[in-house]
Design a protein around this motif. Structure first.
Motif, short mmCIF file in Angstrom:
data_model
loop_
_atom_site.label_atom_id
_atom_site.label_comp_id
_atom_site.label_asym_id
_atom_site.label_seq_id
_atom_site.Cartn_x
_atom_site.Cartn_y
_atom_site.Cartn_z
N HIS A 174 0.83 -1.21 0.00
CA HIS A 174 0.00 0.00 0.00
C HIS A 174 0.87 1.26 0.00
CE1 HIS A 174 -3.94 -2.00 0.82
NE2 HIS A 174 -3.11 -2.96 1.17
N THR A 232 1.14 -7.23 3.46
CA THR A 232 0.03 -6.38 3.89
C THR A 232 -0.43 -6.65 5.32
OG1 THR A 232 -1.79 -7.76 2.99
CG2 THR A 232 -0.76 -6.18 1.48
N ARG A 246 0.55 -1.89 7.58
CA ARG A 246 0.25 -0.85 6.58
C ARG A 246 0.54 0.53 7.14
NH1 ARG A 246 -5.62 -2.83 4.08
NH2 ARG A 246 -5.00 -4.97 3.55
#
Length: 326
Positions: free
Chosen positions: A2, A39, A42
């Motif tokens: 991200h 992930t 984040r």
């Protein structure tokens, strides 16, 4: 992965200000970057602290050691002061990870690293450590490598660090810095058992930065060492391990420091073993009797019942090695 922002702190004040605003500190990145790829983590902002002056290894006034948080694992393992005063630390570091990772990973990051539990790292699995209230898939899943000591109904993940086991045995403390000042916390209080809040792993305050790990002085002569049992000899986490330090004077054990890894939700001190040793004369019978106390309070799961017995054998073996009889 991200999106995130990245900033490099040129001094401690910059780092602390960024940390207070929610930035996550990063140096070697050997744990956090992996978790970001998967992930699991984040962070919105990474604060690179690799240029901060936290790299020294010094002998304290009383004969202990202070290791800067940004000293790499490889540097600490090779340091003559570490190898001479507390060889258990060097041995634990040399049995950790791969040479490439040891060249990058820092002492502060190693203590802070998160569990290698496969359910924690699988974002599709239930994990109270990753998502509070979602459950613990390891309880009914494949749990061969999970903890048997310090577990709760919410989490059975092991702490993965080897050197933290040596630090625990030697009663190390963690030096912390925040905008509000400095403080020193015993490692035994810094790393938290899961209880009902397994997502909270350290007693850190917002924006606090590890600056060093300090090991107090211990009576001399002190013999110490680290033994690690794993599925393979190369680049593998412990099924169980034992860090032992013994002070023997006049043929009697005056001080005993023992901790275990690979079996606890945090590096696990073994006070019952220590009590059994202090005041006694080293002998084969003593090592075996003391090691029987190692799994006190264990709560094994379906697939890791072998760990209690393996822990006893590992502790007994290392007591023999450090105590001078193999």
């Amino acid at each position: 992965m991200h999106p995130f922002s990245y900033t490099k702190a040129s001094n401690t004040r910059e780092a602390l200000n960024a940390g207070r605003r929610g930035g996550r500190y990063i140096a070697g990145g050997t744990t956090l970057v992996d978790l970001m790829r998967e992930t699991v983590e984040r962070p919105e902002t990474l604060v690179d602290i690799s240029d901060l002056p936290l790299r020294g290894i010094t002998v304290t006034e009383r004969g202990g050691l202070r290791i800067g948080a940004l000293v790499t694992m490889a540097e600490a393992a090779a340091n003559n002061r570490v190898r001479t005063i507390f060889p258990v630390i060097s041995q634990a570091l040399e049995l950790s990870a791969s040479a490439q990772l040891r060249n990058m990973a820092t002492i502060g990051g190693n203590v802070m690293q998160r569990t290698r539990c496969t359910y924690f790292r699988d974002v599709t699995a239930a994990c109270n450590k990753r998502k509070p209230g979602s459950g613990c898939a390891a309880l009914e899943g494949v749990n061969r490598t999970h903890a048997i000591l310090g577990v709760s109904d919410d989490c059975v993940a092991t702490h993965p660090s080897d050197v933290a086991v040596a630090f625990a045995a030697l009663d190390a403390s963690v030096h912390l810095l925040s905008p509000d000042g400095q403080r020193e916390v015993p490692l035994s209080d810094f790393l938290l058992r899961p209880g009902s809040t397994p997502n909270r792993e350290q007693s850190l305050r917002q924006g606090e930065l590890i600056t060093a790990v300090e090991i107090p002085s211990h009576p001399r002569p002190l013999r110490s060492g680290y033994l690690k049992v794993r599925d393979r000899q190369s680049y593998e986490f412990a099924l169980t391990s034992a860090a032992v330090a013994l002070h023997v004077r006049g043929g009697v054990i005056r001080e005993a420091k023992v901790a275990a890894g690979g079996v606890g939700t945090i590096p696990w001190k073994l006070p019952a073993v220590e009590r059994h040793l202090i005041g006694e004369r080293p002998s084969e019978t003593l090592w075996a009797a003391a090691a029987e106390q190692a799994a006190e309070g264990a709560r094994p799961l379906e697939h890791n019942r072998f760990k209690a017995e393996l822990l006893k054998r590992t502790v007994e073996r290392q007591l023999r090695i450090v105590g001078g009889s193999r």
